[in-house]
Design a protein around this motif. Sequence first.
Motif, PDB file in Angstrom:
ATOM      1  N   PHE A 488      67.522 120.749 -82.608  1.00  0.00           N
ATOM      2  CA  PHE A 488      66.218 120.918 -82.620  1.00  0.00           C
ATOM      3  C   PHE A 488      65.230 121.473 -82.275  1.00  0.00           C
ATOM      4  O   PHE A 488      65.139 122.443 -83.327  1.00  0.00           O
ATOM      5  CB  PHE A 488      66.347 120.693 -80.348  1.00  0.00           C
ATOM      6  CG  PHE A 488      66.992 122.632 -79.752  1.00  0.00           C
ATOM      7  CD1 PHE A 488      68.301 123.262 -80.112  1.00  0.00           C
ATOM      8  CD2 PHE A 488      65.413 123.553 -80.102  1.00  0.00           C
ATOM      9  CE1 PHE A 488      67.996 124.631 -80.338  1.00  0.00           C
ATOM     10  CE2 PHE A 488      65.740 124.722 -79.477  1.00  0.00           C
ATOM     11  CZ  PHE A 488      66.771 124.944 -79.829  1.00  0.00           C
ATOM     12  N   GLY A 489      64.072 120.532 -81.716  1.00  0.00           N
ATOM     13  CA  GLY A 489      62.365 121.769 -82.368  1.00  0.00           C
ATOM     14  C   GLY A 489      62.185 120.930 -83.109  1.00  0.00           C
ATOM     15  O   GLY A 489      61.092 121.193 -83.856  1.00  0.00           O
ATOM     16  N   ARG A 494      59.293 115.243 -80.323  1.00  0.00           N
ATOM     17  CA  ARG A 494      58.358 116.085 -79.608  1.00  0.00           C
ATOM     18  C   ARG A 494      57.184 115.623 -78.989  1.00  0.00           C
ATOM     19  O   ARG A 494      57.032 115.145 -77.862  1.00  0.00           O
ATOM     20  CB  ARG A 494      58.493 117.455 -79.473  1.00  0.00           C
ATOM     21  CG  ARG A 494      59.593 118.617 -79.650  1.00  0.00           C
ATOM     22  CD  ARG A 494      59.542 119.759 -79.534  1.00  0.00           C
ATOM     23  NE  ARG A 494      58.986 120.836 -78.982  1.00  0.00           N
ATOM     24  CZ  ARG A 494      59.650 121.148 -76.901  1.00  0.00           C
ATOM     25  NH1 ARG A 494      60.968 120.674 -77.383  1.00  0.00           N
ATOM     26  NH2 ARG A 494      59.453 121.524 -76.231  1.00  0.00           N
ATOM     27  N   ASP A 517      62.337 119.467 -73.278  1.00  0.00           N
ATOM     28  CA  ASP A 517      63.215 120.120 -74.390  1.00  0.00           C
ATOM     29  C   ASP A 517      64.696 119.213 -73.985  1.00  0.00           C
ATOM     30  O   ASP A 517      65.303 119.223 -75.079  1.00  0.00           O
ATOM     31  CB  ASP A 517      63.216 121.696 -73.901  1.00  0.00           C
ATOM     32  CG  ASP A 517      62.657 122.307 -73.994  1.00  0.00           C
ATOM     33  OD1 ASP A 517      61.379 121.787 -74.778  1.00  0.00           O
ATOM     34  OD2 ASP A 517      62.288 123.763 -73.545  1.00  0.00           O
ATOM     35  N   GLU A 520      64.806 116.094 -75.791  1.00  0.00           N
ATOM     36  CA  GLU A 520      64.966 116.159 -77.261  1.00  0.00           C
ATOM     37  C   GLU A 520      66.645 116.341 -77.714  1.00  0.00           C
ATOM     38  O   GLU A 520      66.423 116.054 -78.927  1.00  0.00           O
ATOM     39  CB  GLU A 520      63.453 117.234 -77.965  1.00  0.00           C
ATOM     40  CG  GLU A 520      63.731 116.965 -78.685  1.00  0.00           C
ATOM     41  CD  GLU A 520      63.754 118.431 -79.688  1.00  0.00           C
ATOM     42  OE1 GLU A 520      63.505 118.507 -81.177  1.00  0.00           O
ATOM     43  OE2 GLU A 520      62.570 119.532 -79.515  1.00  0.00           O
ATOM     44  N   CYS A 608      67.914 128.795 -74.253  1.00  0.00           N
ATOM     45  CA  CYS A 608      66.612 128.696 -72.684  1.00  0.00           C
ATOM     46  C   CYS A 608      67.308 130.372 -72.214  1.00  0.00           C
ATOM     47  O   CYS A 608      66.269 130.904 -71.768  1.00  0.00           O
ATOM     48  CB  CYS A 608      67.581 128.226 -71.632  1.00  0.00           C
ATOM     49  SG  CYS A 608      66.970 126.361 -71.672  1.00  0.00           S
ATOM     50  N   CYS A 611      64.677 132.646 -74.162  1.00  0.00           N
ATOM     51  CA  CYS A 611      63.462 132.240 -74.452  1.00  0.00           C
ATOM     52  C   CYS A 611      62.116 132.842 -73.518  1.00  0.00           C
ATOM     53  O   CYS A 611      62.994 132.451 -71.869  1.00  0.00           O
ATOM     54  CB  CYS A 611      63.333 130.648 -74.071  1.00  0.00           C
ATOM     55  SG  CYS A 611      61.457 129.963 -74.361  1.00  0.00           S
ATOM     56  N   HIS A 631      55.542 122.367 -81.155  1.00  0.00           N
ATOM     57  CA  HIS A 631      56.936 122.679 -81.522  1.00  0.00           C
ATOM     58  C   HIS A 631      57.841 123.511 -80.075  1.00  0.00           C
ATOM     59  O   HIS A 631      56.928 124.050 -79.157  1.00  0.00           O
ATOM     60  CB  HIS A 631      56.542 124.433 -82.267  1.00  0.00           C
ATOM     61  CG  HIS A 631      56.125 124.100 -83.726  1.00  0.00           C
ATOM     62  ND1 HIS A 631      56.407 123.282 -84.925  1.00  0.00           N
ATOM     63  CD2 HIS A 631      54.481 124.464 -84.370  1.00  0.00           C
ATOM     64  CE1 HIS A 631      55.491 123.312 -85.732  1.00  0.00           C
ATOM     65  NE2 HIS A 631      55.096 123.391 -85.871  1.00  0.00           N
ATOM     66  N   HIS A 632      58.761 124.283 -80.897  1.00  0.00           N
ATOM     67  CA  HIS A 632      59.589 124.214 -79.463  1.00  0.00           C
ATOM     68  C   HIS A 632      59.350 125.658 -78.804  1.00  0.00           C
ATOM     69  O   HIS A 632      58.992 126.334 -79.876  1.00  0.00           O
ATOM     70  CB  HIS A 632      61.814 124.267 -79.718  1.00  0.00           C
ATOM     71  CG  HIS A 632      62.117 124.887 -78.618  1.00  0.00           C
ATOM     72  ND1 HIS A 632      62.187 125.757 -78.208  1.00  0.00           N
ATOM     73  CD2 HIS A 632      62.922 123.730 -77.753  1.00  0.00           C
ATOM     74  CE1 HIS A 632      63.601 125.605 -77.220  1.00  0.00           C
ATOM     75  NE2 HIS A 632      63.246 124.480 -76.253  1.00  0.00           N
ATOM     76  N   ASP A 635      60.308 128.804 -81.368  1.00  0.00           N
ATOM     77  CA  ASP A 635      60.316 128.736 -82.336  1.00  0.00           C
ATOM     78  C   ASP A 635      58.495 129.442 -82.344  1.00  0.00           C
ATOM     79  O   ASP A 635      58.038 130.667 -82.945  1.00  0.00           O
ATOM     80  CB  ASP A 635      59.863 127.767 -82.824  1.00  0.00           C
ATOM     81  CG  ASP A 635      61.345 126.496 -83.552  1.00  0.00           C
ATOM     82  OD1 ASP A 635      61.788 127.516 -83.116  1.00  0.00           O
ATOM     83  OD2 ASP A 635      61.284 125.437 -82.951  1.00  0.00           O
TER      84      ASP A 635
END
Length: 647
Positions: A488-489, A494, A517, A520, A608, A611, A631-632, A635
Amino acid sequence: MKTTRSVIEEIFIHPPISEAELQQRLSAADEKKARRLLTERLEQSRVRSEEFALFLEVYSILGIGEQRSRLLRIAADKQKDSLVRTLAMTVLADHDPQYLDKELENLDPQDFAQLADRPLIELMTSIEVNPDTAKEVTDFLLETPEEMREFLLFRLGKCRREAGVSAATVYAYALRCEALAPLHSIMIDAVVEEGNQDGIALLRELRLSAPNPEAHRLLQGALMRMGTRAIDPNYRAKPPVGKAYLGSCDGQGAFVVVGCFAKPNGSSTTANLCIRAASDIRDGFVIARYTEAELQVAIKRLREGTGCEFVEISLEEAAALVASAEERTRALKLSLPEESRSAITLFRQFSRRSDREDEPQLAPPAAPSLSQVRRLLKKRIYRSWYFDAGDLNEACVPPPPEIPAKRNWVRVAAAKLDIPSVRNRLVAMAEHMSKWHAYRGETEPAALCLALARSSESEFAESALVRVMLERTCEIVRHAEEKELSVFGSPEIRQGLKSKFFRDLKSPKGKHVALLDFTEVVLSSIDSVLTSVPGDRRPRDEEKPMIAYTISKSFLNFVVDARSKSLEKQMLAMATTLCKRCRLTRDECYDIGYTVALELLTFMDEVCSRCPGACTLRPNANAADLFFSPHHPVDLFLTDDLDDDSL
């Protein structure tokens, strides 16, 4: 903190989806440095034609500042590309409305006309890629003083012909605007002159809703002229110039048709369609100004990624295949994919002809042997020719057994798989490959494929093709491994999701970041879950984001709303809603949603939990910086900070 250079570079790599996002991302940049970098980008001719509007939008937010003198030099430099000079002139004119009046005195008329036409050519190119952009033609004409509209329409027509875009596409919205009625006869004459099928369809549609008798007579007369010309044996519309490529067929009957349309101005537009041999048009898109080198790179990537191969054919042959696919799609009572319409329009420029006219005249062997088919299917292009889990589930075939019982399983499975959806697909696949091999001059495999099509149609359970594909199924299904959660990301994914579902969002909260999120993650992993669904009912690519978003929304309710129902009840409600919007059954929607929801629980635990954004814990907190980044969030927090003083 990001550098100003990285902010500007990233805006052009991953364009923002709204003005709110652009302003948020620019807030991290030093305005003076950003203006300097933008002007350098222009001086170095690093602004592509498709970035025309974005460049102007960035400059409109930053202002012209101290860059006026540099922009003046760029606008006056006749050695620079017309796009570069036009951008500089437009920025200056936006800042100082009197600029153009002053500069007209210093520019020769021919030079100014070339620069003034460049935005119109860019508009024509945008319309070919996305026909809805033609609404801007209507707006452009309405914003122009009435006494200047006919002259502007003349310039639009010149640029339209130069860009090679049909009058029916460009004027589709303007012809529906009563305020532009004095110009309609000119537009209709252009549609009549081209005489293509889309033009006839447009005029017929307009005639049905004509606002007054005069408009009805105008449209009726135009249709009569087109009809008279159509039966004139001496008239033949000039067909588009170019070439096409036809892809080999995969195990679900899907193949790709690529059309390369040469334009009067020397550029080329590429139309790409994904089609199922026995079914509908699945997907499509158009790329303007595609070079031969870029096309070959794209085809190479397709070869490497899917194992398919391509053969060059004529545009007319490709158009016949597309027309047949369009008819099948309508016969199945399915709508054409929205994103494929511009590509289909390009192929419609050819007169309708049957793709059966190109049927290879071959004398197939009476009864293809198993050894012949095994040799054929060893070729790389046939590596996906087997019955997958969706086929087996639809026909109620149990999973393949161990080796000792394989022969009996193949016999039983062949009989159970003899259902219309599977049989029709297999016949169409073999027919397609017969034609494909014939185009390549490979008469032996072409004849073999034609024979396999006939035997699969008449005696499916005894067909050598069915037997060999089942042998392969034993090996592939039995040794299939569980796939890990997809990466992902992806900024591209996104930004695409934000554009589709969050375009009007101006003040994103934590719950919006979480929903983005989750969507995605679901979109990136849904293909592996859909293998259990019969191939002819699997969602199109353009439907998958909506499915991912619907599932994710239900999952988010379960996560952030303390009063929400259990996950199972949330998924049941989701399935009831979703099955009305796609071809999946309610049970299939529930199974897919529940399976993916379990993966989302894993995502929350592994991603998560580490994060700092904590969007599910603070669903109503401001999260504009996280949401508007391409970006996620993980990241962003894991990336080393850079000194903003460096450029």
